[in-house]
Scaffold this motif. Sequence first.
Motif, PDB file in Angstrom:
ATOM      1  N   THR A   1      35.598  50.396  33.529  1.00 10.73           N
ATOM      2  CA  THR A   1      36.173  49.077  33.335  1.00 10.73           C
ATOM      3  C   THR A   1      35.194  48.055  33.876  1.00 10.73           C
ATOM      4  O   THR A   1      34.747  48.160  35.009  1.00 10.73           O
TER       5      THR A   1
ATOM      6  N   GLY B   1      37.707  45.974  27.778  1.00  9.90           N
ATOM      7  CA  GLY B   1      39.065  46.312  27.410  1.00  9.90           C
ATOM      8  C   GLY B   1      38.933  47.349  26.319  1.00  9.90           C
ATOM      9  O   GLY B   1      37.842  47.581  25.817  1.00  9.90           O
TER      10      GLY B   1
ATOM     11  N   GLN C   1      40.393  37.640  24.665  1.00 12.72           N
ATOM     12  CA  GLN C   1      40.905  38.060  25.959  1.00 12.72           C
ATOM     13  C   GLN C   1      39.732  38.438  26.853  1.00 12.72           C
ATOM     14  O   GLN C   1      38.851  39.191  26.452  1.00 12.72           O
TER      15      GLN C   1
ATOM     16  N   GLU D   1      39.351  40.092  30.104  1.00 15.09           N
ATOM     17  CA  GLU D   1      39.261  41.464  30.582  1.00 15.09           C
ATOM     18  C   GLU D   1      40.660  42.032  30.690  1.00 15.09           C
ATOM     19  O   GLU D   1      41.600  41.326  31.018  1.00 15.09           O
ATOM     20  N   THR D   2      40.788  43.323  30.426  1.00 19.46           N
ATOM     21  CA  THR D   2      42.119  43.918  30.384  1.00 19.46           C
ATOM     22  C   THR D   2      42.334  45.020  31.415  1.00 19.46           C
ATOM     23  O   THR D   2      43.349  45.692  31.383  1.00 19.46           O
TER      24      THR D   2
ATOM     25  N   GLU E   1      43.058  48.300  29.721  1.00 14.65           N
ATOM     26  CA  GLU E   1      44.150  48.309  28.747  1.00 14.65           C
ATOM     27  C   GLU E   1      43.630  47.840  27.387  1.00 14.65           C
ATOM     28  O   GLU E   1      42.600  47.189  27.308  1.00 14.65           O
TER      29      GLU E   1
ATOM     30  N   VAL F   1      42.905  45.564  24.275  1.00 12.00           N
ATOM     31  CA  VAL F   1      42.798  44.108  24.166  1.00 12.00           C
ATOM     32  C   VAL F   1      43.925  43.580  23.292  1.00 12.00           C
ATOM     33  O   VAL F   1      44.506  44.309  22.490  1.00 12.00           O
ATOM     34  N   GLU F   2      44.218  42.304  23.472  1.00 13.77           N
ATOM     35  CA  GLU F   2      45.231  41.640  22.659  1.00 13.77           C
ATOM     36  C   GLU F   2      44.558  40.526  21.863  1.00 13.77           C
ATOM     37  O   GLU F   2      43.524  40.003  22.260  1.00 13.77           O
TER      38      GLU F   2
END
Length: 159
Positions: free
Chosen positions: A39, A78, A110, A112-113, A116, A118-119
């Motif tokens: 990450t 992400g 986005q 950073e996730t 998870e 990305v959205e």
Amino acid sequence: MQWGRIAPVVALVVVLGGTLTGCDSESRVQPVDGGRGLTSVACAARIELETPAERRDAADLVVDADVTKTDRTVEPQGIYEVYEATVTDVTKGDAVTPGDTIQLISTSGQCETSGEPVEYPEGDPLAAEGTFRLYLSPTEDDDLWELVAPGAAEPRPAG
């Protein structure tokens, strides 16, 4: 306050401020392998490119291509779905020719996730699959391209 107390607070503010505002313009693509992917701690500074002319100027490669989703993911900051694009026309760049197949990700706004998926606040433009004009930049992974900015994919008529 004493310097012994001020310095750590100032350092924390600088680090958090850089992370939240976008401190890095490079992608770091790491394969996701059973949740062991890395990450990133940096945030990709994404620029908004409103017009096709702005996107073209910023892109290293502009192609028309038939796009389909693969079952592969990567993790630059992400988890991104990887798409496969079969090139039908090249309007900028010489890295590919019509008939070539490339792998790409749809850039998200986005930051950073934390590992998870990305959205996409306005939706992933490639999720519908089909034929698109793609404005692309290379990633650190030689076999992977990314949209030069979020939404830098224009639907095209099939044919």
